[in-house]
Design a protein around this motif. Structure first.
Motif, PDB file in Angstrom:
ATOM      1  N   SER A 116      78.633  62.944  54.504  1.00  0.00           N
ATOM      2  CA  SER A 116      79.085  62.146  53.374  1.00  0.00           C
ATOM      3  C   SER A 116      78.310  60.834  53.360  1.00  0.00           C
ATOM      4  CB  SER A 116      80.586  61.874  53.488  1.00  0.00           C
ATOM      5  OG  SER A 116      81.042  61.205  52.345  1.00  0.00           O
ATOM      6  N   ILE A 117      77.917  60.407  52.171  1.00  0.00           N
ATOM      7  CA  ILE A 117      77.122  59.191  52.025  1.00  0.00           C
ATOM      8  C   ILE A 117      77.562  58.462  50.759  1.00  0.00           C
ATOM      9  CG2 ILE A 117      75.295  60.460  50.848  1.00  0.00           C
ATOM     10  CD1 ILE A 117      73.263  58.578  52.091  1.00  0.00           C
ATOM     11  N   ASP A 118      77.476  57.140  50.780  1.00  0.00           N
ATOM     12  CA  ASP A 118      77.803  56.333  49.614  1.00  0.00           C
ATOM     13  C   ASP A 118      76.807  56.650  48.494  1.00  0.00           C
ATOM     14  OD1 ASP A 118      79.298  53.937  48.472  1.00  0.00           O
ATOM     15  OD2 ASP A 118      77.204  53.278  48.299  1.00  0.00           O
ATOM     16  N   ALA A 119      77.297  56.793  47.273  1.00  0.00           N
ATOM     17  CA  ALA A 119      76.447  57.182  46.148  1.00  0.00           C
ATOM     18  C   ALA A 119      75.364  56.142  45.867  1.00  0.00           C
ATOM     19  CB  ALA A 119      77.289  57.415  44.902  1.00  0.00           C
ATOM     20  N   ASP A 120      75.696  54.854  45.994  1.00  0.00           N
ATOM     21  CA  ASP A 120      74.698  53.811  45.761  1.00  0.00           C
ATOM     22  C   ASP A 120      73.606  53.842  46.830  1.00  0.00           C
ATOM     23  OD1 ASP A 120      76.009  52.914  43.487  1.00  0.00           O
ATOM     24  OD2 ASP A 120      77.247  51.488  44.620  1.00  0.00           O
ATOM     25  N   GLU A 121      74.006  54.080  48.078  1.00  0.00           N
ATOM     26  CA  GLU A 121      73.037  54.165  49.161  1.00  0.00           C
ATOM     27  C   GLU A 121      72.123  55.381  48.970  1.00  0.00           C
ATOM     28  OE1 GLU A 121      73.092  53.515  53.966  1.00  0.00           O
ATOM     29  OE2 GLU A 121      74.801  54.547  53.072  1.00  0.00           O
ATOM     30  N   LEU A 122      72.690  56.470  48.486  1.00  0.00           N
ATOM     31  CA  LEU A 122      71.898  57.663  48.211  1.00  0.00           C
ATOM     32  C   LEU A 122      70.863  57.373  47.119  1.00  0.00           C
ATOM     33  CD1 LEU A 122      71.340  60.700  48.586  1.00  0.00           C
ATOM     34  CD2 LEU A 122      73.049  61.117  46.810  1.00  0.00           C
ATOM     35  N   GLY A 123      71.274  56.625  46.101  1.00  0.00           N
ATOM     36  CA  GLY A 123      70.364  56.300  45.006  1.00  0.00           C
ATOM     37  C   GLY A 123      69.156  55.491  45.438  1.00  0.00           C
ATOM     38  N   GLU A 124      69.304  54.728  46.503  1.00  0.00           N
ATOM     39  CA  GLU A 124      68.202  53.914  47.011  1.00  0.00           C
ATOM     40  C   GLU A 124      67.436  54.601  48.134  1.00  0.00           C
ATOM     41  OE1 GLU A 124      67.196  51.077  45.608  1.00  0.00           O
ATOM     42  OE2 GLU A 124      68.754  51.460  44.115  1.00  0.00           O
ATOM     43  N   SER A 125      67.731  55.855  48.400  1.00  0.00           N
ATOM     44  CA  SER A 125      67.112  56.578  49.512  1.00  0.00           C
ATOM     45  C   SER A 125      65.847  57.304  49.071  1.00  0.00           C
ATOM     46  CB  SER A 125      68.103  57.583  50.091  1.00  0.00           C
ATOM     47  OG  SER A 125      69.217  56.910  50.605  1.00  0.00           O
ATOM     48  N   LEU A 126      65.164  57.852  50.061  1.00  0.00           N
ATOM     49  CA  LEU A 126      63.923  58.586  49.830  1.00  0.00           C
ATOM     50  C   LEU A 126      64.025  59.957  50.474  1.00  0.00           C
ATOM     51  CD1 LEU A 126      61.904  55.548  51.003  1.00  0.00           C
ATOM     52  CD2 LEU A 126      61.726  56.417  48.692  1.00  0.00           C
ATOM     53  N   LEU A 127      63.378  60.934  49.866  1.00  0.00           N
ATOM     54  CA  LEU A 127      63.368  62.293  50.413  1.00  0.00           C
ATOM     55  C   LEU A 127      61.979  62.623  50.947  1.00  0.00           C
ATOM     56  CD1 LEU A 127      65.373  64.150  47.613  1.00  0.00           C
ATOM     57  CD2 LEU A 127      66.205  63.411  49.845  1.00  0.00           C
ATOM     58  N   LEU A 128      61.889  62.931  52.227  1.00  0.00           N
ATOM     59  CA  LEU A 128      60.640  63.387  52.824  1.00  0.00           C
ATOM     60  C   LEU A 128      60.478  64.859  52.449  1.00  0.00           C
ATOM     61  CD1 LEU A 128      58.436  62.557  55.146  1.00  0.00           C
ATOM     62  CD2 LEU A 128      59.773  64.182  56.468  1.00  0.00           C
ATOM     63  N   PHE A 129      59.339  65.208  51.870  1.00  0.00           N
ATOM     64  CA  PHE A 129      59.141  66.594  51.436  1.00  0.00           C
ATOM     65  C   PHE A 129      57.851  67.197  51.974  1.00  0.00           C
ATOM     66  CE2 PHE A 129      57.065  63.974  48.294  1.00  0.00           C
ATOM     67  CZ  PHE A 129      55.895  64.655  48.006  1.00  0.00           C
ATOM     68  N   SER A 130      56.993  66.372  52.573  1.00  0.00           N
ATOM     69  CA  SER A 130      55.725  66.866  53.087  1.00  0.00           C
ATOM     70  C   SER A 130      55.379  66.118  54.360  1.00  0.00           C
ATOM     71  CB  SER A 130      54.627  66.641  52.040  1.00  0.00           C
ATOM     72  OG  SER A 130      53.360  66.897  52.574  1.00  0.00           O
ATOM     73  N   LYS A 131      55.060  66.860  55.400  1.00  0.00           N
ATOM     74  CA  LYS A 131      54.681  66.249  56.679  1.00  0.00           C
ATOM     75  C   LYS A 131      53.295  66.761  57.047  1.00  0.00           C
ATOM     76  CE  LYS A 131      57.106  64.981  60.737  1.00  0.00           C
ATOM     77  NZ  LYS A 131      58.315  65.199  61.521  1.00  0.00           N
ATOM     78  N   ALA A 132      52.351  65.843  57.196  1.00  0.00           N
ATOM     79  CA  ALA A 132      50.952  66.175  57.506  1.00  0.00           C
ATOM     80  C   ALA A 132      50.396  67.190  56.509  1.00  0.00           C
ATOM     81  CB  ALA A 132      50.821  66.672  58.931  1.00  0.00           C
ATOM     82  N   GLY A 133      50.720  67.007  55.234  1.00  0.00           N
ATOM     83  CA  GLY A 133      50.194  67.857  54.178  1.00  0.00           C
ATOM     84  C   GLY A 133      50.871  69.202  54.016  1.00  0.00           C
ATOM     85  N   LYS A 134      51.930  69.463  54.760  1.00  0.00           N
ATOM     86  CA  LYS A 134      52.617  70.763  54.707  1.00  0.00           C
ATOM     87  C   LYS A 134      54.065  70.582  54.258  1.00  0.00           C
ATOM     88  CE  LYS A 134      49.336  73.077  57.037  1.00  0.00           C
ATOM     89  NZ  LYS A 134      48.121  72.723  56.393  1.00  0.00           N
ATOM     90  N   PRO A 135      54.591  71.521  53.469  1.00  0.00           N
ATOM     91  CA  PRO A 135      56.015  71.453  53.106  1.00  0.00           C
ATOM     92  C   PRO A 135      56.890  71.649  54.342  1.00  0.00           C
ATOM     93  CG  PRO A 135      54.926  73.320  52.019  1.00  0.00           C
ATOM     94  CD  PRO A 135      53.910  72.645  52.871  1.00  0.00           C
ATOM     95  N   LEU A 136      58.095  71.124  54.291  1.00  0.00           N
ATOM     96  CA  LEU A 136      59.039  71.229  55.419  1.00  0.00           C
ATOM     97  C   LEU A 136      59.749  72.572  55.344  1.00  0.00           C
ATOM     98  CD1 LEU A 136      60.578  67.675  55.079  1.00  0.00           C
ATOM     99  CD2 LEU A 136      58.677  68.372  56.515  1.00  0.00           C
ATOM    100  N   LYS A 137      59.267  73.555  56.051  1.00  0.00           N
ATOM    101  CA  LYS A 137      59.852  74.899  55.989  1.00  0.00           C
ATOM    102  C   LYS A 137      60.951  75.103  57.018  1.00  0.00           C
ATOM    103  CE  LYS A 137      55.826  77.069  53.985  1.00  0.00           C
ATOM    104  NZ  LYS A 137      54.788  78.045  54.093  1.00  0.00           N
TER     105      LYS A 137
END
Length: 165
Positions: A116-137
Motif C-alpha cells: 500500500s502506498i499514498d496516492a500522492d507519493e505514487l504520483g511523484e514516483s518513477l518506474l524502472l523499466f529497462s536495466k542495461a538496455g534490457k527489459p526487466l523480465k
C-alpha cells in the motif's frame, strides 16, 4: 510484461513498459539519482526544448507540403538505448486514468504480495523499466522508485497491477 491501472479510476488502462524505450519522457538512472549533473542537465533540457520547438514549427510547415515520415534514431541514441538504465515518471499515466479525487492510497500488486502506498507519493514516483538496455523480465515488468531516492537500494519490484482505493 504489462501493468494495469485500475480501481477507482475513470479510465482503467494497461501499460506496456517495453515500448517506453522510444518515449521522450524517459529518464536515465544517473539523471534521476545523481544530482551533481542536475543543473547542466536542466540547461541541456532547456536547450533541447528550444530545438524541439523550432523543429516542431518547421515540421508543421513541412507536413502541409509533404506527409510525415518516421524519425530515425541517431547512432548515439541507439547505443544509449542498448546500454542505459531507464525510468519513466508515472504521473502522466495516472493523469490519463483520472483517479477519483477522493482516492488517498493505491495498492501495488507484486510477485511478493501487495504494497500500500499514498496516492500522492505514487504520483511523484518513477518506474524502472529497462536495466542495461534490457527489459526487466525476471523481477519486472517494472520497479517503483520514489523520486527522493529513499528506496533506491530496495525498490518495490515485480509490479503487475496498480489499484487505486
Amino acid at each position: 510484461m504489462i501493468v494495469q491501472i485500475s480501481g477507482q479510476v475513470k479510465f482503467p488502462i494497461t501499460l506496456d513498459p517495453t515500448v517506453w524505450i522510444f518515449d521522450d519522457r524517459k529518464l536515465t538512472y544517473d539523471e534521476v539519482f545523481h544530482n551533481s549533473q542536475a543543473s547542466s542537465r536542466e540547461e541541456e533540457a532547456e536547450d533541447e526544448l528550444k530545438r524541439k520547438s523550432l523543429r516542431f514549427d518547421r515540421e508543421m510547415y513541412q507536413q502541409k507540403i509533404n506527409p510525415p515520415v518516421n524519425k530515425s534514431l541517431t547512432r548515439a541514441e541507439k547505443e544509449l538505448i542498448k546500454t542505459e538504465t531507464f525510468l519513466m515518471p508515472i504521473k502522466p499515466f495516472i493523469h490519463t486514468s483520472e483517479p477519483d479525487p477522493k482516492v488517498t492510497s493505491a495498492v501495488l500488486v507484486t510477485d511478493d504480495g501487495d504494497h500500500s502506498i499514498d496516492a500522492d507519493e505514487l504520483g511523484e514516483s518513477l518506474l524502472l523499466f529497462s536495466k542495461a538496455g534490457k527489459p526487466l523480465k525476471e523481477d519486472g515488468p517494472v520497479h517503483l522508485y520514489f523520486k527522493d531516492g529513499s528506496n533506491k537500494d530496495a525498490p518495490i519490484t515485480g509490479i503487475k497491477k496498480i489499484i487505486f482505493e
